[in-house]
Design a protein around this motif. Structure first.
Motif, short mmCIF file in Angstrom:
data_model
loop_
_atom_site.label_atom_id
_atom_site.label_comp_id
_atom_site.label_asym_id
_atom_site.label_seq_id
_atom_site.Cartn_x
_atom_site.Cartn_y
_atom_site.Cartn_z
N LEU A 1 10.25 3.38 6.27
CA LEU A 1 10.21 3.13 4.82
C LEU A 1 9.09 3.96 4.21
O LEU A 1 8.02 4.09 4.81
CB LEU A 1 9.87 1.67 4.53
CG LEU A 1 10.79 0.56 4.97
CD1 LEU A 1 10.24 -0.77 4.42
CD2 LEU A 1 12.20 0.81 4.45
N ASP A 2 9.33 4.46 3.01
CA ASP A 2 8.23 4.99 2.21
C ASP A 2 7.93 3.98 1.11
O ASP A 2 8.86 3.48 0.47
CB ASP A 2 8.62 6.33 1.57
CG ASP A 2 8.60 7.46 2.58
OD1 ASP A 2 7.82 7.35 3.56
OD2 ASP A 2 9.37 8.42 2.40
N VAL A 3 6.68 3.71 0.93
CA VAL A 3 6.28 2.81 -0.15
C VAL A 3 5.47 3.62 -1.16
O VAL A 3 4.48 4.26 -0.80
CB VAL A 3 5.43 1.64 0.38
CG1 VAL A 3 5.01 0.71 -0.76
CG2 VAL A 3 6.17 0.87 1.46
N THR B 1 16.71 3.05 -2.47
CA THR B 1 15.40 2.59 -2.96
C THR B 1 15.52 1.19 -3.51
O THR B 1 16.60 0.74 -3.91
CB THR B 1 14.85 3.50 -4.09
OG1 THR B 1 15.69 3.35 -5.23
CG2 THR B 1 14.76 4.94 -3.65
N TYR B 2 14.39 0.52 -3.49
CA TYR B 2 14.31 -0.78 -4.12
C TYR B 2 12.98 -0.82 -4.88
O TYR B 2 11.92 -0.59 -4.31
CB TYR B 2 14.36 -1.91 -3.08
CG TYR B 2 14.42 -3.28 -3.73
CD1 TYR B 2 15.64 -3.79 -4.20
CD2 TYR B 2 13.26 -4.03 -3.93
CE1 TYR B 2 15.69 -5.02 -4.82
CE2 TYR B 2 13.31 -5.26 -4.55
CZ TYR B 2 14.53 -5.76 -5.00
OH TYR B 2 14.58 -6.97 -5.62
N VAL C 1 0.86 -1.18 0.00
CA VAL C 1 0.00 0.00 0.00
C VAL C 1 0.90 1.23 0.00
O VAL C 1 1.97 1.22 0.61
CB VAL C 1 -0.92 0.03 1.25
CG1 VAL C 1 -1.96 -1.07 1.17
CG2 VAL C 1 -0.12 -0.11 2.53
N PRO C 2 0.47 2.28 -0.68
CA PRO C 2 1.28 3.50 -0.65
C PRO C 2 1.24 4.09 0.75
O PRO C 2 0.16 4.19 1.35
CB PRO C 2 0.58 4.42 -1.66
CG PRO C 2 -0.84 3.92 -1.71
CD PRO C 2 -0.78 2.44 -1.44
N VAL D 1 10.20 1.03 -2.88
CA VAL D 1 10.42 1.18 -1.45
C VAL D 1 11.63 2.09 -1.24
O VAL D 1 12.69 1.84 -1.82
CB VAL D 1 10.67 -0.19 -0.77
CG1 VAL D 1 10.92 0.00 0.71
CG2 VAL D 1 9.51 -1.13 -1.03
N THR D 2 11.44 3.15 -0.46
CA THR D 2 12.56 4.05 -0.16
C THR D 2 12.84 4.00 1.34
O THR D 2 11.93 4.14 2.16
CB THR D 2 12.21 5.51 -0.55
OG1 THR D 2 11.87 5.53 -1.93
CG2 THR D 2 13.37 6.44 -0.27
#
Lengths: 623, 623
Positions: free
Chosen positions: A434-436, A492-493, A423-424, A448-449
Motif C-alpha cells: 500500500l502507498d499512504v 485508491t481509498y 503516516v505517509p 491509500v493506494t
C-alpha cells in the motif's frame, strides 16, 4: 511465520500479526522527521555518551581491561543495551555498516566482561561481587539482563546479532539455572526482564525463558521485595498481579510489568493474565492518565498518584513511562485487535513521547509536565531539555522506539491488513503493498493506494480515532472501518479525519484541573507558551465558547506546525486580587469582569520548549 | 534583665521583650489541652523512644559502653536533644523531679560520649570518624550541635542544665576553633546551628558563638554546598542570604536559617539581615504559604514549590516546618513589634502545627496535607498519624514547642504589656499580673482582669487578628489596639473578636485551588471529613452564598469543638460525567444541574483524623 518478522514484538498468537520494521517505509510527517533526526543526531550522540557516561568503561573494568572506578548507577549497563537496540533497529530500518560494527564491538566487550558462568553486570562484578543476587529488590540485575536480551533480539532480527545473542543466552541460562532450576524465588525490584525473556523465547524457542518469565510474574505480590528502600508498593509487590486493580508505585516498573504479563498470556493462553492487565488498563486510563498519555503524577518515587491525582505542573510523565505504555498497549492491541489501544498509542506518541525530544534530536526531557510555572527549577531533571542525564534511562529508550516506529503502523490478520497509525509511506505485508499519502496530523485527508495485491477479496481496516467525531469513516465495535473488496493494483481509498480543534474539559473529580480547559486537534494536544502571547501567560483565560482557528506556520527550529489561535481574554493583573493579611486567601474573590479580549496562540505540546525557556501551560483557566 | 527570662528566645534588643514560660499559666482551651496531653502522653512516649529508636544506644556506642551497630539516621542524636529541650521546658512550666533526672542522666552519657576535644556526634564517631567535618553538605554535624545547644540553654534556664551546658560549650568551642579561629569556611547543609549559637551566646555572653553564627550565615551562597546529593538550592546555598528574594529548597532548612538571620540581626544590629529576611517573609506569605500556615509544597525534597504552587493533596507542610516558621515569626515579632507575625503564628499554631498531633498526644503527622484523597497511601509518612517515625524529627520538636507555648503569649515593652495570643490563664510581667478569661477560639469574648499593677499609666496592647473584621477592637498600624490608663487592681477590659464563619477563596493564580473555597472561623481553618457527610465527600460542593452556622459539639476522642454546618449541594455521581475513549477528558462538561441540597458538616482542621482514616478536604469545589 512470526519468527521472520524483524521487529521488537513477535507473538505466537493474537488477533493481529505485526510487520517488520523495514516493511513500513515512512516518507515524511512527524514520524519521518523524528526518524531523520534520530539517525542524524540522537544516535551518534548516544553512542558518544556510552563512553563518556561510564557505561562502556565500566564494562572494560569488569573485563579486567580498564582502570579507574565504576561510574554511574547500578543499572548503568542498561544504557548500553538500549543504545544497542536502537542501533540494531536503525540498521534494520536503513542499513549502514557502522551499525553492525558498533554492535560487534560492544558484543565482544560484553563477552569479555561476562563471567564464565554467564553472569554479567559491571556494577556488581566491579564493586560488590559478594552481593550478586543479594539485593534484588533494588539491584536492577535482571532489569539490565532484560535490556541485554532485547538488544540481542533486535540485533539478531536485524542480522547483526550472533555474538550478542550468545552473550544474552549465556546470561539467560544463568538466570534460568538460579531462579528456575535451582528454585530461587527472587524477583527484581524493577520489572523488565519478563517481557524480554518472552521475546528471547520467541526468537530461540527455548521454553525455559518463557517459564522463568511466568514464574517471575507469579512471584510478585508474595512479599519478596523488602520493606527497606522504596518498599513493596513502589515495586508492585504489594499484591499478586491477578489481584491488583490499579497501577501503583513507580510508573515505569508497573508498565514494563504489564507488557510482560500480556507477553506471557500470548504464549501460554493464561486468560487470567490478560484479564487482570486489561482491568488495570481501564482503571489507569480512567483515573491516572494525563491528557498527553503521560503516566506518573508524582516526582516522589517517579510514581502513580491516587485516582484523579493528575497535577499539570508537578506531573512526572517520565519519557520512559510513555515508551513502556506504548509497548504495553501494542501488546494489548495485537492480542485483542481493539482500537482503543491504538488510540492511546497515538495519543502517547504524538504528545507524552514526542515532547521528550527537541526538534533537532539533540536534547531530551526526562520529566514531561503539562505546565511550566516559572523560570526557576530546583531539579536538574526539569526545566529545559538536556543533552544527557546522570540517570540516562530515557534518551536511548527514546532512540530505540523512534528507530522501530515502523513496527507500530500496521498489522495483518487472516482478513487482510489494518492501519493503526496514519503516516505517509509504503506498507508491505506479504503480497500486499500500500502507498499512504497524507499530510497527517496537520491535515485530515488520507489516500491509500493499493500498489500490489493478491487475488481475491481482502479487508482494509482503518482505525477511526475516538476523537474523529464527524469524519468519513464509520467504526465497528473495535474502532475500525472495514473496506472489503477484490482490490486491483491502482485502487485508491480516500477519507478525511475530523481535525476541527476541540476545547477539552477535565472530569470534575480531577481537582488539579478544575475550572480549566485544554485544546486538542486530531491526535495533538496543544499548549500555550509565553513567547507567543501578549501579556502574562498566567493572566490568560479561555471561555466555554472560545473560537479556535488554525494557522499554518513554520516554528523556528521546530519545523512545520499548525498553530491554533483562540479568542481569549486577559484577566486583570494579579495585583487586583484581594489578599488577606498578606496571604493569597480572602473572603472576596477577584473582580474578573475588567478583562480584555486577546488572541492567544497555541502550539502542539510536543513542539514546546524549542525556542525559549518561558512559561507553558496545557490547561488554561476558563472564565 | 533578659538573661533571667526562662524561655527559648531572649534577645538583647528588639521592639518587644519576651516573658518566661512559667510567667504565663495556661488554664484551659486548646493550648491547655495540648500542654496536658503533651505532659501526660507525648513526653513519656518520646523518652521511651530515645532508647527504642537507637538515639541513646548510639551514644552509648560512642562512649564505648554499648554493643551492636549504629542505628538510624546520621542526625539521630538530634532526637535526644529535642527531647531534652522538651523535658527542660516542661520542668520550667511545671516542675517534676523526673525531668531534671532525665536531663542529668542524658548529660552524663553525652559527657562520656564526647571526645576530649569537644566533638560530639555518635554517627560519625561510631561509623566514620575519618570523615568528621568532611561531608558537611549532608552530615548534619552542626545541625545536631545546634539542637544540643538549644537543649543546654533550655535546661540551664529551667535550672537543671549545668552538666549539659558544659557538654554544649565544649562542642561549641570545638566548632569555634575549627570554623572561626582556624578559618575553615565550611557550612552545614542543614541550617539550625546559627540560631542555636546566638542563643548560647545570649546565655553565656561568649561572643565567639555569635561571631561564628554570623560567619556561617555570611558563608551561605558561596558555593560551599557541593552539587552532589540534593544540591545548593535545596540547602539555600544558591545565593547569599542578603540577595535571595524567595524561600527555596528544603522548607525546614530555609526557615531555621531565617530564625538565625533575625537572631544575628538582633545582636549585631545589621539591618541588611532583617531587611532580607522580611523581604523573603513577604514573598513566602504571598506566594508559598498554605491556608493552614503550612510550608513546603513538595514531597520531593520536602521543599518549597514555585510561587503559587500550593497543592492541597500533595502539600508537604512538614510539622517541623510549622515549628520553624513559628520560631522565625516570633523573632520578627519581637524585633519589629508588628502583629502580622503574631497573626501568622496564630494561624500556624491552630492549624498546621496543631494538626500534627492526635487529640490524645500519642500519634503524630510528619506531613500535613489539606486533602486526603483515598485510603491507599504508598508513603509511610502519610495516611494516619503514627506513634513514631524512622526519621523522627517531628515528634520531639512538637513536644518542645508545646512545653514552651507560654513563651509565645505575651511580651512587654517600655509602654506596658502586649497580648499576642488569647488563652485563658494568668500572665505575670514584672509588677503586672493579668487574668485572662476566655473560651477562645470557640467563643470570641475575652475578659482581661488586672490583678497586680504598678503605679502610673501603662498600656495594654491587644492584638487584633487580621480576620476579625468587625470586632470591638480598632487596630493601630501594627495591628494592636492600645488601652493606656492608670490601671487599678480589679480593673477589667472585655472585648469580642468576630468569629463569624468565613467562606474563603484562593488567589486566582493558585492553580491547584481554582474553583474551590475553604471555611474559616476565628483562627481555625475547617475541613470536611467523610465521616460527617451524607454521600461521597468528593461529590460535595459549596455555593458562593453557602450559609454557614456553628454547632457546639463534643468530638469523640478529640474533646470540645465547634462544628460548622454548611448548606451545600451534592453533585450528580461521577458516572454521569462524560469521558472520552475511556479517558477523563471530554468536549462536553458534566451536567451539574441535577444536584441535591445537603447539609455538610465541617470540623476544625487540627482535629481531623481523630476518628477514622477517611477522606478529608479543606478546599471544596464551588458550584
Amino acid at each position: 511465520m512470526s519468527g521472520f518478522v524483524r521487529g521488537p514484538f513477535v507473538p505466537s498468537t493474537g488477533a493481529q500479526r505485526p510487520l517488520s520494521i523495514d516493511d513500513v517505509e515512512i516518507h515524511g510527517g512527524p514520524f519521518g522527521r523524528w526518524q531523520r533526526v534520530n539517525r542524524e543526531h540522537s544516535i551518534p550522540l548516544g553512542i558518544e555518551q556510552m563512553e563518556r557516561s561510564g557505561a562502556v568503561p565500566n564494562l572494560r573494568l569488569a573485563a579486567g581491561e580498564g582502570s579507574g572506578a565504576f561510574r554511574g548507577f547500578r543499572f548503568q549497563d542498561s544504557d548500553l543495551y538500549k543504545q544497542l537496540e536502537a542501533v540494531a533497529w536503525e540498521h534494520c530500518r536503513l542499513p549502514d555498516d557502522a551499525y553492525p560494527a558498533f554492535v560487534a564491538e560492544s558484543a565482544a566487550l560484553l563477552a569479555r566482561a561476562q563471567r564464565p558462568d554467564g553472569y554479567l553486570n559491571s556494577h556488581y562484578q566491579v564493586t560488590k561481587p559478594d552481593l550478586i543476587y543479594q539485593e534484588l529488590d533494588y539491584s536492577h540485575e535482571m532489569y539490565c539482563a532484560g535490556h541485554l536480551f532485547q538488544a540481542a533480539v533486535a540485533a539478531t532480527r536485524a542480522g547483526c546479532g550472533e555474538e550478542l545473542l550468545a552473550v544474552a543466552r549465556r546470561f539467560a541460562d544463568h538466570l534460568v539455572r538460579r531462579f528456575l532450576v535451582e528454585g530461587d524465588d527472587g524477583i527484581d525490584g524493577h520489572p523488565e526482564v519478563e517481557t524480554a525473556l518472552v521475546e528471547l523465547y520467541r526468537l530461540t524457542r527455548e521454553r525455559s525463558y518463557l517459564e522463568l518469565a511466568g514464574k517471575l510474574i507469579d512471584n510478585r505480590g508474595k512479599g519478596l521485595i523488602a520493606e527497606r528502600g522504596m518498599g513493596p508498593l513502589y515495586a508492585q509487590d504489594h499484591l499478586p498481579v491477578r489481584e491488583a486493580d490499579t497501577a501503583v508505585g513507580h510508573a515505569v516498573r508497573q508498565l514494563y510489568l504489564e507488557a510482560g504479563i500480556v507477553d506471557v498470556y500470548l504464549e501460554t493462553g493464561d486468560e487470567s493474565l490478560l484479564e487482570c492487565s486489561v482491568r488495570r488498563w481501564e482503571d489507569l486510563v480512567a483515573y491516572k492518565t494525563a491528557i498527553t498519555g503521560g503516566h506518573g503524577s508524582r516526582h516522589d518515587g517517579e510514581a502513580f498518584g491516587e485516582r484523579y491525582e493528575l497535577p499539570p505542573d508537578r506531573a512526572y510523565n517520565e519519557s520512559c513511562a510513555a515508551i513502556a505504555s506504548i509497548h504495553w498497549n501494542w501488546r494489548l492491541l495485537l492480542a485483542t485487535g481493539h482500537g482503543r489501544y491504538a488510540d492511546l498509542i497515538e495519543r502517547t506518541l504524538y504528545n507524552a513521547f514526542a515532547a521528550s525530544t527537541s526538534a533537532d534530536g539533540t536534547r531530551f526531557f526526562y520529566v514531561n509536565p503539562l505546565q511550566r510555572r516559572a523560570d526557576l527549577f530546583e531539579d536538574a531533571y526539569l526545566g529545559r531539555r538536556r543533552e544527557w542525564f546522570a540517570c540516562a534511562c530515557c534518551p536511548p529508550n527514546i532512540m530505540r522506539l523512534v528507530s522501530s516506529l515502523g513496527h507500530y503502523v500496521a498489522t495483518t490478520d487472516d482478513e487482510g491488513l489494518s492501519v493503526h497509525q496514519y503516516v505517509p509511506g509504503t506498507i508491505r505485508a506479504g503480497a500486499i503493498t500500500l502507498d499512504v499519502e497524507t499530510d497527517y496530523p496537520w491535515d485530515g485527508r488520507v489516500r491509500v493506494t493499493v500498489r500490489d495485491t493478491p487475488g481475491g477479496e481482502w479487508t482494509l481496516k482503518l482505525r477511526v480515532p475516538a476523537w474523529s467525531a464527524s469524519g468519513d469513516l464509520t467504526p465497528d465495535a473495535n474502532g475500525y472501518a472495514s473496506i472489503r473488496r477484490a482490490w486491483e493494483p491502482g485502487d485508491t481509498y480516500t477519507f478525511d479525519l475530523d481535525l476541527t480543534p476541540r476545547l477539552v474539559l477535565p472530569h470534575r473529580k480531577i481537582d488539579a484541573l478544575r475550572g480549566c480547559a485544554a485544546i486538542e486537534r486530531g491526535p495533538l494536544v496543544y499548549c500555550f507558551e509565553q513567547i507567543d502571547q501578549d501579556g502574562d501567560l498566567d493572566d490568560l483565560a479561555l471561555t466555554p465558547d472560545t473560537w479556535l482557528r488554525t494557522v499554518e506556520h513554520d516554528l523556528p527550529g521546530a519545523g512545520r506546525t499548525v498553530l491554533i489561535e483562540a479568542d481569549a481574554v486577559r484577566l486583570p493583573s494579579a495585583s487586583a486580587v484581594p489578599v488577606f493579611g498578606g496571604l493569597p486567601y480572602a473572603t472576596a474573590s477577584a473582580d474578573l469582569q475588567d478583562h480584555t479580549p486577546v488572541t492567544a496562540t497555541a502550539v502542539p505540546y510536543y513542539q514546546w520548549d524549542n525556542r525559549d525557556g518561558g512559561l507553558m501551560r496545557v490547561w488554561t483557566p476558563l472564565m
